[in-house]
Enzyme design. Structure first.
Site, PDB file in Angstrom:
ATOM      1  N   GLY A   1       0.803  -1.220   0.000  1.00  0.00           N
ATOM      2  CA  GLY A   1       0.000   0.000   0.000  1.00  0.00           C
ATOM      3  C   GLY A   1       0.830   1.262   0.000  1.00  0.00           C
TER       4      GLY A   1
ATOM      5  CG  HIS B   1      20.879   9.009   0.824  1.00  0.00           C
ATOM      6  ND1 HIS B   1      21.455  10.131   1.355  1.00  0.00           N
ATOM      7  CD2 HIS B   1      19.841   9.442   0.070  1.00  0.00           C
ATOM      8  CE1 HIS B   1      20.780  11.204   0.942  1.00  0.00           C
ATOM      9  NE2 HIS B   1      19.800  10.813   0.160  1.00  0.00           N
TER      10      HIS B   1
ATOM     11  NE  ARG C   1      19.837  10.367  -3.441  1.00  0.00           N
ATOM     12  CZ  ARG C   1      18.555  10.128  -3.212  1.00  0.00           C
ATOM     13  NH1 ARG C   1      18.083   8.900  -3.280  1.00  0.00           N
ATOM     14  NH2 ARG C   1      17.738  11.105  -2.923  1.00  0.00           N
TER      15      ARG C   1
ATOM     16  CG  HIS D   1      18.335   5.672   0.371  1.00  0.00           C
ATOM     17  ND1 HIS D   1      17.450   5.997   1.374  1.00  0.00           N
ATOM     18  CD2 HIS D   1      17.958   6.411  -0.702  1.00  0.00           C
ATOM     19  CE1 HIS D   1      16.591   6.900   0.916  1.00  0.00           C
ATOM     20  NE2 HIS D   1      16.861   7.146  -0.334  1.00  0.00           N
TER      21      HIS D   1
ATOM     22  CD  GLU E   1      13.342   0.364  -2.771  1.00  0.00           C
ATOM     23  OE1 GLU E   1      12.628   1.144  -2.119  1.00  0.00           O
ATOM     24  OE2 GLU E   1      14.440  -0.047  -2.355  1.00  0.00           O
TER      25      GLU E   1
ATOM     26  NE  ARG F   1      15.735   5.824  -5.790  1.00  0.00           N
ATOM     27  CZ  ARG F   1      15.667   6.867  -4.951  1.00  0.00           C
ATOM     28  NH1 ARG F   1      15.376   8.067  -5.412  1.00  0.00           N
ATOM     29  NH2 ARG F   1      15.908   6.701  -3.675  1.00  0.00           N
TER      30      ARG F   1
END
Lengths: 267, 625
Positions: free
Chosen positions: B12, B237, B298, B365, B404, B414
């Site tokens: 969800g 990250h 990143r 991350h 994801e 990404r």
């Protein structure tokens, strides 16, 4: 000696945790002692207990059941009573808590097990107040209405509600089995009524807050705003929705008078 | 199939809810299964924003530039057709969210405001403070609640997806799921099932992910024959706060709004950061990357911070950690734009970042890899063909993946603020794809023999009965912790083959130890240890896929960095001016411009490679200096 120093010397943290095997059953407290580590919070300690669920008395027990997900106070899962006060477990730092740390489930929601409770009533309340913008569809219809940065700032704060249940837990008007929607849903009604599109259905939302369980059940204790982890101006929201309700009531009386006079028909 | 069919969406978060909305809007019924109330899904944690080349800042931004930034950011491993579709849909998606009432920040004229993010030179990121994911998730949650109150959506919250139900042809005709409160197991017939179950962060133990992100559903789908692609591409990250229980994200938007990364020039400088004058600070990202400065992608920023701390020993106090500094930005600006992250730092570290530079370090991350899905290209636009049943479909007919959990949109790395976008876009095309698939099917899932469902339920009833009896010596949470430490140590920023080989061996040992687990809890209500013990096996499987995929890819690309197989530094600042280096790059690229595909077997993952197709943009060396 402050509590931080105390735990640093003893190098352990002691918990007293409410255990209850299922809904409605009897319960008891289990005591756990775990190694102290700097920066620990209640959730990290519960995770430590999972890895070695043995009480202070040396009894092997089932790991504690509690709800948690994001651990950064944005998902709303881990609200519970910590040393008698409702708050989010993830941001409850051990260094700032007096020991033994007592963990209990929220009392205004049915217990599922241990510290996990059923907060369905909050989501039902969001249905009751029609907490959404009724968009025409998800196809390309261009941008939404323009809004001033000032209105955005007000609405943004209201929209950070994480549905954690703290406001209901602290509210003297909310009981396990009554219908009061509580501060969170009232504040959401205000949010959607403020939005330029949402405003078109404002009366519908306001009417949903009339009658039993509605905004007039608020006893103005103002506990909600004190415990809200997101510092949402809940009392202001309740006052705003009270005004909306009054306006609708006056309108209803006025129109009924009109109808009696026979001027109320269509056109 | 009847005009209105029944579908299952698992998860969800943004991808699941968008898929749900698309199906409900088309008149279908959707069962949404989620292990938490959907409003608490991990999308809520995304902070910085959502990308879309709306071009309101007079910079000449365009979806084509967004495509190029995304493909280059992912070092040309992303699925190009889906990326183009996503970038072209992005402005419309942002407007849709705006109409749904997302409290996006505004300009003085009342328009949507946009900020800078990594890997681009344009203001392309729409944002709602620094809790954009929360605000987007709530908007979709509200729309789904509206459908729920109309009876078009049924939510099953605190339900965990256990596996598929397949017919004799291997088509997915439904799911088996577990009620996490009553521990009841039941089946859900569906014309098609979408797994929008997020990433596998908890396979790495501590990460920026929510603790619900175990990757269990993707792991199980893989065990059932779904292909898992590009598992080795794990985003670390650059800026998180290390914690006992998790690594808390400090959004890229902090740098987007002007935050600067630095360490003291003097090694082991013990002065408080505010006492160190500007001339004695080393702004290493700004120095090395004068164009992008602190907003390099990143993977690049993470490697630089790692080098500074681990190789040069220049971390603060000689330890892991560098300053992320916003003290030069007025506090009201910080509060208007990134209050959410300022508060997280304040609450969990205890210092006010408006006054004292934050101390941060890279943290696991995001997974670029995920379940392998396909797309059907519209040959005219080179974007996913509208309403094609192939879009977002796994290799198991009737099983879809989005968000994801799929592998497609981000390649080897990404770009920040592309994840919220890919979640929503994959749902926007995934929902219609599922409907189209069902329409093409002759018999509906509900008309299928009861036997398939009864057998599937029996399998899971038996499996849970077996797990519940496990009374061995191992604690499943302890095994999970050890898996996390192993993965973080060996499968994140820097990778070496000898260590990866050992990692795979150790994961197999952990699998052996799993068999000696003690389930810890014999309760019949909300038995979390029981469900977790089952999940843990799927986590171990995914860990093995990730480590094996990393072991076999002998190159450096995006987030996958192997010093032993990296190209030398080019002799010219612009690598295209160094023909020798270009020859090396070309050779390397041709060998590895491939999607890694893992297929489950009893002996471990079978890895194969699929050539990437490049209809949208020809690959070139990725260079940010």
């Amino acid at each position: 000696m402050d509590t931080a120093q105390a735990s640093a010397t003893t190098k352990t943290v002691t918990f007293r945790i409410w255990r209850q095997d299922g809904p409605g059953g009897e319960g008891h407290y289990d005591e756990f002692r775990i190694p102290y580590s700097k920066g620990a919070n209640v959730v990290s300690c519960l995770m430590e207990i999972q890895r070695n669920p043995v009480t202070v008395q040396g009894k092997k027990v089932a790991p504690v059941v509690w709800d948690a997900a994001c651990l950064e106070e944005v998902c709303g899962s881990c609200a519970m009573n910590i040393n008698g006060r409702v708050r989010m477990a993830c941001s409850a730092l051990i260094d700032k808590l007096e020991q033994p740390i007592t963990l209990e489930p929220m009392r205004k929601f049915p217990v599922v097990r241990d510290l996990a409770v059923n907060r369905d009533r909050m989501f039902e309340a969001l249905k009751r107040v029609k907490g959404w913008i009724p968009v025409d569809g998800t196809h390309n219809l261009g941008p939404g209405p323009r809004q001033s940065p000032k209105d955005q700032a007000t609405m943004y704060v209201l929209s950070t509600c994480i549905t954690c249940g703290s406001c209901l837990e602290a509210c003297p008007q909310v009981t396990l089995d009554n219908a009061f929607v509580g501060a969170a849903a009232i504040s959401q009604a205000r949010l959607f009524n403020m939005h330029p599109t949402g405003e078109m259905n404002a009366e519908e939302r306001t009417r949903a807050l009339m009658g039993p369980g509605g905004v007039q059940d608020c006893g103005k204790a103002q506990n909600c705003v004190k415990v809200c982890p997101k510092e949402i101006p809940l009392v202001t929201s309740i006052a705003a929705m009270n005004r909306e309700v009054s306006k609708v009531l006056i309108k209803d009386i006025f129109f009924k008078e009109e109808e009696k006079k026979g001027h109320g028909g269509p056109g | 199939m009847a005009a209105a069919a029944r579908f299952t969406v698992v998860g969800g978060g943004l991808a699941g809810l968008m898929t749900t909305i698309k199906l409900a809007e088309a008149g279908h019924h959707v069962d949404v299964l989620s292990i938490v109330p959907v409003k608490r899904s991990h999308s809520v944690c995304a902070q910085g924003g959502i990308n879309g080349a709306v071009n309101t800042k007079g910079e000449g931004d365009h979806p084509d530039i967004h495509v190029k930034d995304t493909l280059r950011g992912g070092d040309f491993l992303a699925e190009q057709v889906s990326v183009k579709g996503m970038c072209y849909a992005a402005p419309g998606i942002i407007y849709m969210l705006d109409r749904m009432g997302v409290t996006f920040n505004r300009t003085s004229e009342g328009l949507l405001d946009f900020r800078r993010f990594g890997g681009t030179l344009h203001h392309r990121t729409a944002f709602a403070g620094a809790t954009t994911g929360q605000q987007l998730l709530y908007a979709l949650d509200e729309q789904v609640r509206r459908y729920e109150s109309e009876g078009k959506v049924t939510k099953y919250e605190y339900w965990e997806w256990l596996g598929t139900v397949k017919d004799e042809a291997g088509r997915c005709i439904g799911s088996v799921a577990l009620d996490l409160r009553t521990m009841e197991i039941r089946t859900f017939p569906a014309e098609a099932v979408c797994l929008a179950t997020g990433g596998p962060g908890i396979v790495f133990g501590r990460s920026t992910n929510s603790i619900i992100n175990t990757g269990t559903a993707a792991g199980r789908a893989y065990l059932e024959g779904a292909l898992y692609a590009n598992g080795e591409f794990i985003q670390v990250h650059p800026t998180s706060i290390p914690g006992e229980d998790k690594l808390r994200l400090m959004s890229e938007s902090v740098r987007g709004e002007g935050g600067r990364v630095w360490v003291p020039k003097k090694k082991g400088d013990t002065r408080s950061p505010r006492d160190i004058p500007d001339s004695e600070r080393w702004y290493f990202l700004e120095e090395k990357y004068p164009k992008y400065k602190n907003l390099v992608p990143r993977d690049v920023a993470t490697r630089e911070i790692f080098t500074v701390c681990r190789d040069l020993g220049m971390g603060i106090g000689g330890k892991d950690g560098v300053y992320l500094d916003v003290t030069h930005i007025p506090a009201p600006t910080l509060d208007a734009k990134i209050k959410g992250v300022m508060e997280i730092y304040e609450k969990f570290v205890g210092d006010d970042p408006r006054k004292t530079p934050m101390v941060i370090f890279p943290g696991m991350h995001y997974s670029m890899g995920g379940l392998y899905v396909t797309f059907e290209a519209d040959s005219r636009t080179l974007t996913p063909a509208e309403g094609s049943p192939k879009n977002q479909s796994t290799n198991i007919p009737g099983l879809y993946a989005a968000g994801e959990a799929d592998y497609a949109f981000h390649g080897a790395n990404r770009l920040g603020a592309n994840s919220l976008l890919s979640c929503i876009y994959s749902g926007m095309i995934g929902g219609p794809a599922m409907a189209a698939y069902a329409k093409n099917n002759a018999t509906s899932a509900e008309a299928k023999s009861d036997k398939y469902f009864a057998d599937a339920k029996k399998y899971w009833d038996d499996r849970f009965a077996t797990i519940k009896k496990m009374a061995g010596a191992e604690n499943p949470y302890q095994i999970s912790k050890e898996l996390g430490e192993l993965m973080t140590e060996n499968c994140t920023v820097v990778r070496y083959n000898d260590r990866l080989k050992k990692t795979v061996e150790k994961i197999r040992e952990l699998k052996g130890r799993w068999k000696d687990c003690n389930v810890l809890d014999t309760g019949s209500v909300a038995n979390r240890s029981l469900s977790f013990t089952n999940q843990l096996w799927n986590m171990l499987e995914l860990g093995e896929v990730i480590a094996t995929s990393a072991l076999l890819r002998d190159e450096s690309r995006g987030a996958h960095y192997k010093p032993d197989f990296s190209l030398p530094e080019p002799k010219s600042k612009d690598p295209t001016q160094d023909p020798e280096w270009m020859a090396l790059w070309k050779k390397r690229h041709e060998k590895w411009a491939k999607t890694t595909i893992a297929k489950h077997s009893e002996e471990g993952p079978k890895i194969s490679y699929e050539d990437i197709s490049t209809p949208v943009l020809e690959p070139e060396p990725r260079w940010y200096a």
